[in-house]
Write an enzyme that holds these catalytic residues in place. Sequence first.
Site, PDB file in Angstrom:
ATOM      1  N   THR A  51      28.920  39.408  11.216  1.00 16.08           N
ATOM      2  CA  THR A  51      29.700  40.787  11.367  1.00 16.08           C
ATOM      3  C   THR A  51      30.774  40.821  10.150  1.00 16.08           C
ATOM      4  O   THR A  51      31.241  41.727   9.973  1.00 16.08           O
ATOM      5  CB  THR A  51      30.200  40.728  12.594  1.00 16.08           C
ATOM      6  N   TYR A 139      25.195  28.043  16.907  1.00 18.77           N
ATOM      7  CA  TYR A 139      25.268  29.519  16.791  1.00 18.77           C
ATOM      8  C   TYR A 139      23.319  29.258  16.622  1.00 18.77           C
ATOM      9  O   TYR A 139      22.756  29.003  15.649  1.00 18.77           O
ATOM     10  CB  TYR A 139      25.724  30.244  15.415  1.00 18.77           C
ATOM     11  N   LYS A 167      27.088  29.708  20.751  1.00 24.39           N
ATOM     12  CA  LYS A 167      26.778  31.195  20.715  1.00 24.39           C
ATOM     13  C   LYS A 167      25.479  31.479  20.872  1.00 24.39           C
ATOM     14  O   LYS A 167      24.620  30.931  20.009  1.00 24.39           O
ATOM     15  CB  LYS A 167      27.605  31.727  19.529  1.00 24.39           C
ATOM     16  N   VAL A 207      31.079  36.375  22.255  1.00 20.47           N
ATOM     17  CA  VAL A 207      31.436  36.618  20.851  1.00 20.47           C
ATOM     18  C   VAL A 207      30.904  37.880  20.719  1.00 20.47           C
ATOM     19  O   VAL A 207      29.600  37.882  20.424  1.00 20.47           O
ATOM     20  CB  VAL A 207      30.822  35.356  20.054  1.00 20.47           C
TER      21      VAL A 207
END
Length: 298
Positions: A51, A139, A167, A207
């Site tokens: 992002t 992640y 995540k 998140v």
Amino acid sequence: MTTPTTPFGRTLCAMITPFTTSGSLDLDGAQRLAAHLVAQGCDGLVLSGTTGESPTTTDAEKSALIAAVREAVADRASIIAGIGTPDTRHTLDLAREAEKAGADGLLVVAPYYSRPPQDAIEAHFREIADASELPLMLYDIPNRTGIRVEPETILRLSAHPRIVAVKDCSYDFLAAQKVLARTDLAYYAGCDEHNLALYAVGGAGYVSTVSNVIPDRLRAVLDAFDAGDTTRAARLQQQATPLIEATMSAGLPGTVTTKALLTALDLPAGSVRTPLRPADAKTTDKLLSLYNTLTAAA
């Protein structure tokens, strides 16, 4: 507030990286946005994730962003630095620089594109965890990396003292619950539609990309659940679903849609860097309409 099972807090925003009209890094805008997000309920900020347009920001920009946001939020929020690359050596360099710049933790994605086997993925994460004093959040996002971090790999990595969180963007809810049942890892939902569901089975929080624009509304979901009002928590999650879908599942990357809506709300964002392209007026108008409907709801 952080605890052993929520090492970075509950409500983490995957913050966009603001740029100026000329396309350079907007550190003033980043500080203003970070302060706004924390004031609106974010316990932590994840910088330079997808992002945050990490593929198109330089190493120096990533370090400068961490330092600027640290100055803006002081100790009022955790800062987790996205440092994942497909190159272990480069990732190690980013880990060291993030620590120097003031990060509290590291977000490390599975090495993408080359699709290494699980033993190589495990070695990659271990080498990074050994090279820094900062705690790591693994992640798992196979849709982007092309490779899973398999549950058995995560279970083995959980024994490392600095690997403390995950995540989860695997869309494998059963696997997440299996790891939750067998470890003390903090499991964060990485897909906004799973925020409440994962939290309800023992997750640490989220998140969230969408929390760039509705940080208070998403936090209210977890607050309601913690207060025992599961009916309200479900209703608040459902009310946010149309905006979540339009932001994350409308054919454009969440970075593009989020920056479009932030700009419409007169918050720091700027455009996206190529190869991404800005959202058109029709998309922006739809996002703003959904935002207005959501924020008007009780």
